[in-house]
Design a protein around this motif. Structure first.
Motif, short mmCIF file in Angstrom:
data_model
loop_
_atom_site.label_atom_id
_atom_site.label_comp_id
_atom_site.label_asym_id
_atom_site.label_seq_id
_atom_site.Cartn_x
_atom_site.Cartn_y
_atom_site.Cartn_z
N LYS A 166 -7.80 -1.94 -8.41
CA LYS A 166 -8.04 -3.00 -9.39
C LYS A 166 -7.09 -2.76 -10.57
O LYS A 166 -6.55 -1.67 -10.74
N LYS A 167 -6.93 -3.79 -11.42
CA LYS A 167 -5.97 -3.71 -12.51
C LYS A 167 -6.19 -2.51 -13.43
O LYS A 167 -5.25 -1.80 -13.77
N GLU A 168 -7.44 -2.29 -13.81
CA GLU A 168 -7.70 -1.19 -14.75
C GLU A 168 -7.37 0.16 -14.14
O GLU A 168 -6.90 1.07 -14.82
N PHE A 169 -7.57 0.31 -12.83
CA PHE A 169 -7.25 1.57 -12.17
C PHE A 169 -5.74 1.68 -11.94
O PHE A 169 -5.19 2.77 -11.98
N ALA A 170 -5.10 0.56 -11.68
CA ALA A 170 -3.65 0.58 -11.49
C ALA A 170 -2.97 1.08 -12.76
O ALA A 170 -2.04 1.88 -12.71
N GLU A 171 -3.46 0.63 -13.91
CA GLU A 171 -2.91 1.09 -15.19
C GLU A 171 -3.19 2.58 -15.38
O GLU A 171 -2.34 3.32 -15.85
N LYS A 172 -4.38 2.99 -15.02
CA LYS A 172 -4.78 4.38 -15.20
C LYS A 172 -3.91 5.33 -14.38
O LYS A 172 -3.60 6.44 -14.83
N TYR A 173 -3.49 4.92 -13.20
CA TYR A 173 -2.73 5.78 -12.30
C TYR A 173 -1.25 5.43 -12.22
O TYR A 173 -0.55 5.94 -11.35
N ARG A 174 -0.78 4.62 -13.13
CA ARG A 174 0.64 4.23 -13.14
C ARG A 174 1.55 5.46 -13.22
O ARG A 174 2.56 5.54 -12.54
N TYR A 175 1.18 6.44 -14.06
CA TYR A 175 2.00 7.65 -14.19
C TYR A 175 2.12 8.38 -12.86
O TYR A 175 3.19 8.89 -12.50
N LEU A 176 1.02 8.45 -12.11
CA LEU A 176 1.03 9.14 -10.81
C LEU A 176 1.93 8.40 -9.83
O LEU A 176 2.74 9.02 -9.12
N ILE A 177 1.80 7.10 -9.80
CA ILE A 177 2.61 6.29 -8.89
C ILE A 177 4.09 6.45 -9.23
O ILE A 177 4.92 6.69 -8.34
N ASP A 178 4.42 6.35 -10.53
CA ASP A 178 5.82 6.50 -10.95
C ASP A 178 6.36 7.88 -10.58
O ASP A 178 7.47 8.02 -10.08
N ARG A 179 5.57 8.91 -10.83
CA ARG A 179 5.99 10.29 -10.53
C ARG A 179 6.25 10.47 -9.03
O ARG A 179 7.24 11.09 -8.64
N GLU A 180 5.37 9.94 -8.21
CA GLU A 180 5.51 10.11 -6.77
C GLU A 180 6.65 9.28 -6.17
O GLU A 180 7.21 9.65 -5.15
N LEU A 181 6.99 8.18 -6.82
CA LEU A 181 8.06 7.32 -6.30
C LEU A 181 9.44 7.83 -6.67
O LEU A 181 10.43 7.36 -6.13
N ARG A 182 9.53 8.75 -7.60
CA ARG A 182 10.85 9.29 -8.01
C ARG A 182 11.37 10.26 -7.02
O ARG A 182 10.84 10.91 -6.27
N GLN A 216 -10.85 11.05 -7.67
CA GLN A 216 -10.20 11.89 -6.66
C GLN A 216 -9.86 11.08 -5.41
O GLN A 216 -8.79 11.24 -4.82
N PHE A 217 -10.77 10.20 -5.02
CA PHE A 217 -10.52 9.37 -3.85
C PHE A 217 -9.37 8.40 -4.11
O PHE A 217 -8.52 8.19 -3.24
N GLN A 218 -9.30 7.83 -5.30
CA GLN A 218 -8.21 6.91 -5.61
C GLN A 218 -6.85 7.61 -5.57
O GLN A 218 -5.88 7.06 -5.07
N VAL A 219 -6.81 8.83 -6.09
CA VAL A 219 -5.56 9.60 -6.04
C VAL A 219 -5.17 9.88 -4.59
O VAL A 219 -4.01 9.70 -4.20
N ARG A 220 -6.13 10.28 -3.78
CA ARG A 220 -5.84 10.53 -2.36
C ARG A 220 -5.35 9.26 -1.67
O ARG A 220 -4.42 9.29 -0.87
N ARG A 221 -5.97 8.13 -2.03
CA ARG A 221 -5.58 6.86 -1.43
C ARG A 221 -4.16 6.45 -1.86
O ARG A 221 -3.36 5.98 -1.05
N ILE A 222 -3.84 6.67 -3.13
CA ILE A 222 -2.50 6.34 -3.63
C ILE A 222 -1.45 7.20 -2.93
O ILE A 222 -0.42 6.69 -2.45
N LEU A 223 -1.69 8.50 -2.84
CA LEU A 223 -0.73 9.40 -2.20
C LEU A 223 -0.56 9.06 -0.72
O LEU A 223 0.57 9.09 -0.20
N HIS A 224 -1.64 8.72 -0.06
CA HIS A 224 -1.57 8.33 1.35
C HIS A 224 -0.76 7.04 1.50
O HIS A 224 0.08 6.93 2.41
N THR A 225 -0.99 6.09 0.62
CA THR A 225 -0.27 4.81 0.68
C THR A 225 1.22 5.01 0.46
O THR A 225 2.04 4.43 1.18
N ILE A 226 1.57 5.84 -0.52
CA ILE A 226 2.99 6.09 -0.79
C ILE A 226 3.65 6.73 0.43
O ILE A 226 4.74 6.32 0.85
#
Length: 131
Positions: free
Chosen positions: A115-131, A83-93
């Motif tokens: 980290k790499k393993e988490f970046a792969e895990k949340y790639r879908y979220l990052i892609d979705r938010e960047l569209r 949950q914290f990583q998702v909040r951090r990603i959304l804040h960064t975007i």
């Protein structure tokens, strides 16, 4: 004076857990709001972080079963690592979009500190938010 909230006793020198629970639960909510309002450096909402800011970690670990309202507040707000990583990603975007017109995926990963393993895990979220 701040320590007085932890020293609530009834007439027979026993702790009045109902009063303590009411006071501590309100204090915990205030601490959580403070953590969430800080936009410069994100902090994960953990029992340890709240206890540290409260000035009494023991209450949240040892006596939580005697404070049901505080337990409900903690259950509502405590963050898992995911949950914290998702909040951090959304804040960064949001922050990058404010400063740049085009944001790239690698910039989000780097600025979020994933980290790499988490970046792969949340790639879908990052892609979705960047569209």
């Amino acid at each position: 004076m701040e320590r007085a909230i932890f020293l609530i006793f009834n007439r027979s020198n026993k702790v009045n857990w109902e009063d303590r629970d009411s006071i501590i639960s309100k204090k915990v909510e205030s601490i959580v709001r403070d953590i969430l309002s800080k936009q410069d450096k994100l902090i994960r909402i953990t029992r340890n972080e709240i206890g540290r800011r409260l000035g009494n970690n023991t209450l949240l670990y040892k006596y939580l079963d005697k404070m049901p309202d505080t337990k409900k507040v903690l259950d509502k707000y405590l963050e898992t690592l995911e949950q914290f990583q998702v909040r951090r990603i959304l804040h960064t975007i949001k922050e990058l979009e404010r400063n740049k017109s085009v944001v790239k995926e690698w910039e989000v990963v780097r600025k979020s500190g994933l980290k790499k393993e988490f970046a792969e895990k949340y790639r879908y979220l990052i892609d979705r938010e960047l569209r």
